[in-house]
Every structure is written in C-alpha cells, then in structure tokens.
Design a protein around this motif. Structure first.
Motif, PDB file in Angstrom:
ATOM      1  N   THR A   1      75.014  20.070  30.729  1.00 43.74           N
ATOM      2  CA  THR A   1      74.015  19.081  30.334  1.00 43.74           C
ATOM      3  C   THR A   1      73.534  18.330  31.569  1.00 43.74           C
ATOM      4  N   ARG A   2      72.248  18.158  31.637  1.00 39.94           N
ATOM      5  CA  ARG A   2      71.615  17.483  32.770  1.00 39.94           C
ATOM      6  C   ARG A   2      70.585  16.493  32.249  1.00 39.94           C
ATOM      7  N   SER A   3      70.128  15.626  33.135  1.00 41.63           N
ATOM      8  CA  SER A   3      69.093  14.669  32.750  1.00 41.63           C
ATOM      9  C   SER A   3      68.174  14.410  33.934  1.00 41.63           C
TER      10      SER A   3
ATOM     11  N   THR B   1      65.347  12.033  30.179  1.00 43.21           N
ATOM     12  CA  THR B   1      65.233  13.162  29.272  1.00 43.21           C
ATOM     13  C   THR B   1      66.440  14.054  29.529  1.00 43.21           C
ATOM     14  N   HIS B   2      67.148  14.412  28.487  1.00 48.02           N
ATOM     15  CA  HIS B   2      68.357  15.212  28.613  1.00 48.02           C
ATOM     16  C   HIS B   2      68.075  16.645  28.173  1.00 48.02           C
ATOM     17  N   TYR B   3      68.695  17.590  28.857  1.00 49.66           N
ATOM     18  CA  TYR B   3      68.508  19.000  28.535  1.00 49.66           C
ATOM     19  C   TYR B   3      69.756  19.777  28.930  1.00 49.66           C
ATOM     20  N   GLY B   4      69.887  20.974  28.401  1.00 47.24           N
ATOM     21  CA  GLY B   4      71.029  21.820  28.711  1.00 47.24           C
ATOM     22  C   GLY B   4      70.608  23.049  29.489  1.00 47.24           C
ATOM     23  N   VAL B   5      71.475  23.485  30.398  1.00 46.59           N
ATOM     24  CA  VAL B   5      71.240  24.677  31.195  1.00 46.59           C
ATOM     25  C   VAL B   5      72.381  25.650  30.912  1.00 46.59           C
TER      26      VAL B   5
ATOM     27  N   ASN C   1      62.087  10.474  33.252  1.00 46.65           N
ATOM     28  CA  ASN C   1      60.743  10.799  32.791  1.00 46.65           C
ATOM     29  C   ASN C   1      59.900   9.530  32.900  1.00 46.65           C
TER      30      ASN C   1
ATOM     31  N   GLU D   1      68.691  29.002  23.893  1.00 47.00           N
ATOM     32  CA  GLU D   1      69.924  28.221  23.924  1.00 47.00           C
ATOM     33  C   GLU D   1      71.108  29.116  23.594  1.00 47.00           C
TER      34      GLU D   1
END
Length: 91
Positions: A49-51, A61-65, A54, A34
């Motif tokens: 931030t993307r989602s 589900t949220h995650y960062g790139v 699931n 990160e």
C-alpha cells in the motif's frame, strides 16, 4: 528482493501488459488488475500500500501495488511456462 509486476516482467523477459493479461487468464488478478484474495499470504505475491499527495483534493490518495517476492517470480515463471536458469552461486 521484492519487485513490482513491471519489474518482474522485465526479469522474466516478457512485456508487462502481456504478463498481466496472462495473470488475469490464470485468475491471479481481477479485471481491475488487483490481486485476488486467495493469493495473499502465500509468500509469492502481495500488495504494497502506498499513498501520494493529491493537490486537487488537498489530501492523500491511497493505492495498492502488486508485488512479487523472489519465490513468487520463480513461481510465476512456472505458471507462465517460462524457463528460468539459475546462476550457480559457487561460480
């Protein structure tokens, strides 16, 4: 044009794993891959931030790139010791 770290590694001509390892050595990424907080807001690197849906938990589900701007790619090249030649716009 903003690029993911994998795309930025391809532009710089190194492998994505090698680039991420070097970024960890430089203290730009933490152990989880990160972006560190001091790099945010400087106009070079940022987190998009993307989602995704699931189906197992029937929720998003949220995650960062980690992304690099054009200025960030040039800055990364300098930090990693990679020579970048720029194409003349008049040619």
């Amino acid at each position: 044009m903003n690029r993911t770290l994998d795309q930025a590694a391809a532009v710089l001509g190194i492998g994505p794993r090698k680039m991420r390892a070097r970024m960890r050595e430089l203290g730009l990424l933490n152990h989880a891959g990160e972006l560190i907080s001091t790099e945010r807001g400087r106009g070079r690197l940022f987190v998009d931030t993307r989602s995704r849906w699931n189906p197992a938990i029937k929720s998003y589900t949220h995650y960062g790139v980690v992304m690099a701007t054009e200025a960030g790619i040039a800055w990364l090249a300098d930090q990693l010791g990679i020579t970048v030649t720029k194409k003349d716009a008049a040619a």
